[in-house]
Design a protein around this motif. Structure first.
Motif, PDB file in Angstrom:
ATOM      1  N   LYS A  36       8.174 -59.326  82.885  1.00 24.29           N
ATOM      2  CA  LYS A  36       9.080 -60.410  83.244  1.00 24.29           C
ATOM      3  C   LYS A  36       8.610 -61.681  82.530  1.00 24.29           C
ATOM      4  O   LYS A  36       7.447 -62.056  82.609  1.00 24.29           O
ATOM      5  CB  LYS A  36       9.073 -60.641  84.756  1.00 24.29           C
ATOM      6  N   PHE A  37       9.538 -62.343  81.833  1.00 21.65           N
ATOM      7  CA  PHE A  37       9.206 -63.537  81.069  1.00 21.65           C
ATOM      8  C   PHE A  37       9.964 -64.752  81.597  1.00 21.65           C
ATOM      9  O   PHE A  37      11.153 -64.663  81.920  1.00 21.65           O
ATOM     10  CB  PHE A  37       9.572 -63.343  79.590  1.00 21.65           C
TER      11      PHE A  37
ATOM     12  N   SER B 273       3.516 -67.286  80.752  1.00 16.68           N
ATOM     13  CA  SER B 273       4.966 -67.066  80.670  1.00 16.68           C
ATOM     14  C   SER B 273       5.365 -65.633  80.982  1.00 16.68           C
ATOM     15  O   SER B 273       6.546 -65.305  80.962  1.00 16.68           O
ATOM     16  CB  SER B 273       5.475 -67.433  79.269  1.00 16.68           C
ATOM     17  N   VAL B 274       4.398 -64.761  81.254  1.00 24.95           N
ATOM     18  CA  VAL B 274       4.699 -63.350  81.456  1.00 24.95           C
ATOM     19  C   VAL B 274       4.077 -62.839  82.748  1.00 24.95           C
ATOM     20  O   VAL B 274       3.041 -63.344  83.210  1.00 24.95           O
ATOM     21  CB  VAL B 274       4.182 -62.516  80.257  1.00 24.95           C
ATOM     22  N   GLU B 275       4.712 -61.835  83.324  1.00 28.15           N
ATOM     23  CA  GLU B 275       4.193 -61.151  84.516  1.00 28.15           C
ATOM     24  C   GLU B 275       4.438 -59.660  84.365  1.00 28.15           C
ATOM     25  O   GLU B 275       5.539 -59.236  84.006  1.00 28.15           O
ATOM     26  CB  GLU B 275       4.906 -61.656  85.771  1.00 28.15           C
TER      27      GLU B 275
ATOM     28  N   GLN C 134      -4.894 -54.165  87.109  1.00 28.64           N
ATOM     29  CA  GLN C 134      -5.903 -54.394  86.079  1.00 28.64           C
ATOM     30  C   GLN C 134      -5.775 -55.808  85.505  1.00 28.64           C
ATOM     31  O   GLN C 134      -6.794 -56.464  85.227  1.00 28.64           O
ATOM     32  CB  GLN C 134      -5.745 -53.350  84.966  1.00 28.64           C
ATOM     33  N   MET C 135      -4.555 -56.287  85.377  1.00 32.91           N
ATOM     34  CA  MET C 135      -4.349 -57.658  84.906  1.00 32.91           C
ATOM     35  C   MET C 135      -4.925 -58.660  85.901  1.00 32.91           C
ATOM     36  O   MET C 135      -5.543 -59.659  85.517  1.00 32.91           O
ATOM     37  CB  MET C 135      -2.851 -57.922  84.701  1.00 32.91           C
ATOM     38  N   LYS C 136      -4.746 -58.404  87.187  1.00 30.79           N
ATOM     39  CA  LYS C 136      -5.302 -59.285  88.219  1.00 30.79           C
ATOM     40  C   LYS C 136      -6.818 -59.394  88.080  1.00 30.79           C
ATOM     41  O   LYS C 136      -7.399 -60.483  88.134  1.00 30.79           O
ATOM     42  CB  LYS C 136      -4.959 -58.765  89.610  1.00 30.79           C
TER      43      LYS C 136
END
Length: 299
Positions: free
Chosen positions: A226-227, A273-275, A285-287
């Motif tokens: 999502k951007f 700007s991205v999720e 893993q991003m968290k």
């Protein structure tokens, strides 16, 4: 094969002005009788080629003749010039001169409708020295040695037998047989340092079909992103298809990304700007990675 020889005879005469039948026979490794048959064939398609007898004689083409459309259609001429124009950035300086010569032979006045430039807007040039050394090593079948920085951050010394240079996904890669891994590997040129061409040669000659069987397909994972709408310019630049938009102007993309460190570094290049929406494992893993980054700035 014969058609190729006919063109090469014409081009040789255009370059050199005149040649004897024995000279052409030796150069193209055919009999003198075959050369005279070739001259008849060339003449039959309208090219003003002629032979003169006696001292100072030989085979030649009228001085003011140009290839025009005698051997190539207009589309083939354009394709040849466009391909050459795209190659200029990775070849020697005389490519521009060759482009000018061919455009003159084909009577094409404008060849600058397209420009291929592999450098970015920060004016960083391609790894030209690295590219040229590897190219020569491929031609000479010589082993090369270099230090390589892997995606995991390791620096390793590699000796490889270079096979081909590949341009893919905005970057140059070397495809080669790695003597350390005893297997075929891709190496990104920007990560190759301390490159050296060794005296050791090899006789291995792989055909494309054999090479393709050795290429390992990179594992990928389907990721939903999502951007924020302020990143729209880059989203449309890089994804083009399968982009959806919600009522707030946010953009959604479903894309297959390499299932390794490249995925995380690429997603992080969009900053805040991205999720990552899916899959949950990548989101988690991003968290963890973002929390680890925060730890570095708490003191």
């Amino acid at each position: 094969m014969r058609e190729s020889r006919l063109f090469r005879i014409v081009y040789y005469l255009l370059q050199n002005g005149k040649a004897t039948a024995p000279e052409l026979a030796q150069k193209f490794e055919v009999s003198i009788r075959t050369i005279y048959r070739d001259i008849d064939s060339i003449s039959s398609v309208g090219i003003p080629i002629y032979a003169t007898q006696g001292k100072g004689g030989g085979i030649s083409i009228l001085n003011d003749y140009t290839l025009d459309k005698s051997l190539f259609s207009e589309q083939e001429q354009e394709q040849m010039l466009t391909a050459l124009q795209g190659m200029i950035v990775t070849t020697e300086k005389n490519s521009n001169e060759l482009l000018t010569k061919l455009s003159g032979l084909f009577q094409i006045k404008s060849t600058n409708w397209i420009e291929v430039d592999f450098s970015d807007w920060a004016h960083r040039t391609p790894q030209q020295d690295t590219f040229n050394i590897i190219k020569e090593a491929i031609f000479q079948k010589r082993t090369i040695s270099f230090c390589y920085f892997s995606g995991k951050g390791n620096k390793e010394k590699r000796n490889v037998r270079p096979i081909r240079l590949v341009f893919k996904s905005k970057s140059w890669y070397l495809y080669s047989f790695c003597l350390l891994r005893n297997d075929y590997r891709f190496f990104k040129l920007t990560r190759i340092k301390e490159l050296e061409m060794l005296s050791e040669t090899f006789t291995q000659d792989l055909t494309p079909t054999k090479i393709e069987k050795q290429i390992q397909v990179e594992n990928t994972v389907a990721v939903k992103l999502k951007f924020d709408r302020q990143a729209a310019f880059r989203v449309y630049d890089e994804f083009t298809d399968n982009i959806t938009e919600d009522s707030q102007g946010n953009l959604y993309v479903q894309v297959d990304l390499p299932y390794n460190e490249v995925l995380y570094s690429y997603v992080m290049s969009f900053s805040d700007s991205v999720e990552v929406i899916e899959p949950q494992s990548i989101r988690e893993q991003m968290k963890k990675r973002l929390q680890k980054m925060q730890e570095k700035y708490r003191t």
